[in-house]
Design an enzyme around this catalytic site. Sequence first.
Site, PDB file in Angstrom:
ATOM      1  CE  LYS A 227      38.326 -88.895  66.088  1.00 23.28           C
ATOM      2  NZ  LYS A 227      39.476 -89.604  66.557  1.00 23.28           N
ATOM      3  CG  ASP A 281      40.259 -91.476  69.095  1.00 23.55           C
ATOM      4  OD1 ASP A 281      40.430 -91.245  67.903  1.00 23.55           O
ATOM      5  OD2 ASP A 281      40.811 -90.812  69.993  1.00 23.55           O
ATOM      6  CG  ASP A 305      23.832 -94.028  72.085  1.00 22.47           C
ATOM      7  OD1 ASP A 305      23.640 -94.799  73.034  1.00 22.47           O
ATOM      8  OD2 ASP A 305      23.162 -94.071  71.030  1.00 22.47           O
TER       9      ASP A 305
END
Length: 588
Positions: A227, A281, A305
């Site tokens: 990100k 995302d 995760d």
Amino acid sequence: MAYRHIRMPDDGQRITVRDNRLEVPDNPVLGYIEGDGIGPDITRAAMRVWDAAVAQAYDGKRRIHWCEVFMGEKAAGLYDGDYFPEESLEAIRDLVVAIKGPLTTPVGEGFRSLNVSLRQQLDLYACVRPVRHYTGVPSPLREPEKVDVVIFRENTEDVYAGIEYQSGSEENRRLADFLRDDLGARFFDDAGLGVKPISPYASKRLVRKAIEYAIEHGRESVTLVHKGNIMKYTEGSFRNWGYELAREEFRDRTVTEDELYELHGGKVPEGRIVIKDRIADIIFQLMLLRPEEFDVIATMNLNGDYLSDAVAAQVGGIGIAPGANMGDNVAVFEATHGTAPKYANQDKVNPGSLLFSGLDMLEYIGWKEAADLVRAAYQDVVRAGIVTYDFARQMEGAREVPTSAFADALIERMRGGTDPEAMREERRRRIEQERGERERRRMQEPVEEMLASGRKPTTVGHIMSRKLVTIAGDASVDEAMQLMRRKGISSLLVRPGNGEGWGIMTHRDVLSRVMQANRNSAEVRVREITSRPLLKVDSDCPLSECVESMMKHNVRRLVVERDGEITGIATESDLMQSVEQFGWVRAE
Ligand code: NAP
């Protein structure tokens, strides 16, 4: 070392590591931790299947010698309440390879998750999650067989490093003061504070492992997921360090996605792995819509995760998702789900997660044939509708069986003759076909492919046209105009000649220097209306600088070069098209 409760089998030999390579005897000792809750049920079942597969694949010439290692509740019973005995850690280090069932994390102050402790103590820095679909397994996707990805999740840092300060604590107040007073940071009062360390050391060793895996397993690409557009100095740096490592250590074996388009026209050069990156995302959407584009993924702890559970859910859920935690010289394979205490000792749950982790373990020690036998049998058994309760509730007409009976069915299927070669061949054919199709799209529709694959153009190299049409300076303007019409373009590169370098001739030059000047286009030579020297930019030039350069020099197109070679041409309309499709990313 003499162990208190651990018994090393007398007739097995230990696996050793030499020059970073495993040396595996035919009778290796492998460690296993049964686990808590449903752990004993699934471990018992899976071990019977692994042993049967090894015996059958190697005609009894190979055999695993199991060594039980204790952790969790069973350890607490043996070691006076110690859930995490030192000798168990020592045994795993000694044995090099082990597998574990799920462990309960005792609830209460001061208890660290046993799984987290294990990873830290043994420096198992890579959590490896292979996710693929097996025919017959229920899935919400229309084409679940396209999911075939291995996620490498960094295991030791990120927001999981445990550097957190509770709202209202003295440490929190001191840190908040420092951040505000010394660094000018702004945030709401009483915010809990956590630190997200991302280091070049941890990032690079994780990416190294992912690339090594990709090379060893003939994978097409490694995607760095981050990100970095928001967290520039942590997630953004992870991405940069990943590319840096690929360049420094795997220059001859890798090619970046940019190079793939710019230097190779979308065709992956023989023997190379593509290194690309995607924003965290968008990867969730892409894993649903275009999962076949992802092969190996390398990412940080938190992203990894979320992503590994989400992707596992696409192809059967955590009941069958395998995993491993790996360091440089130790690997612990594990069931990825928890202890599901409500099902403990009921012989009910799906042994798939542990079972497949064990198959990855067999492959890891080089016993691929045994692993393939089980994979093929698994597919046959599930396709026949013989499944545990979790699948039965999602499948029509399935026959629900207990954990142990599912293991029996697998063993029976292996003995009855299953065809691993057919399964391998089917998979190979599918992968080849998908790769070919992607390559065709990259070569023929590069911009559409970019749009669909979640990339955003940021440099001139991303948006340029690679159609380079050239003409000799001696040609007539008439000939040049015909050529432009045939090719559907509005400029031509003029080849060097008469002691002059490359130049460019555009529609505008024809209008202003031939027509406006009232000359005969059949008689004017291209050379006479050519602009020189070429206005060039490097293919890495950011789009904002590219626009600036066009405005400053009052031109509508720039020639793009890379390493001194002309590779493309970028026009005003290429820029506009990119802005229309992707929006405009402003310069900082
Ligand atoms: P969980 O044990 O994974 O169970 C959650 C649900 O997942 C179960 O109720 C069941 O769903 C399904 N499930 C899990 N394993 C399955 C299997 N083998 N076959 C079929 N379905 C399965 O998660 P939890 O209840 O949150 O955690 C319980 C304990 O496990 C906690 O102490 C936690 O700390 C620990 N834990 C350990 C590990 C590990 O050791 N790696 C990982 C996660 C959690 P249904 O109820 O829908 O049937």
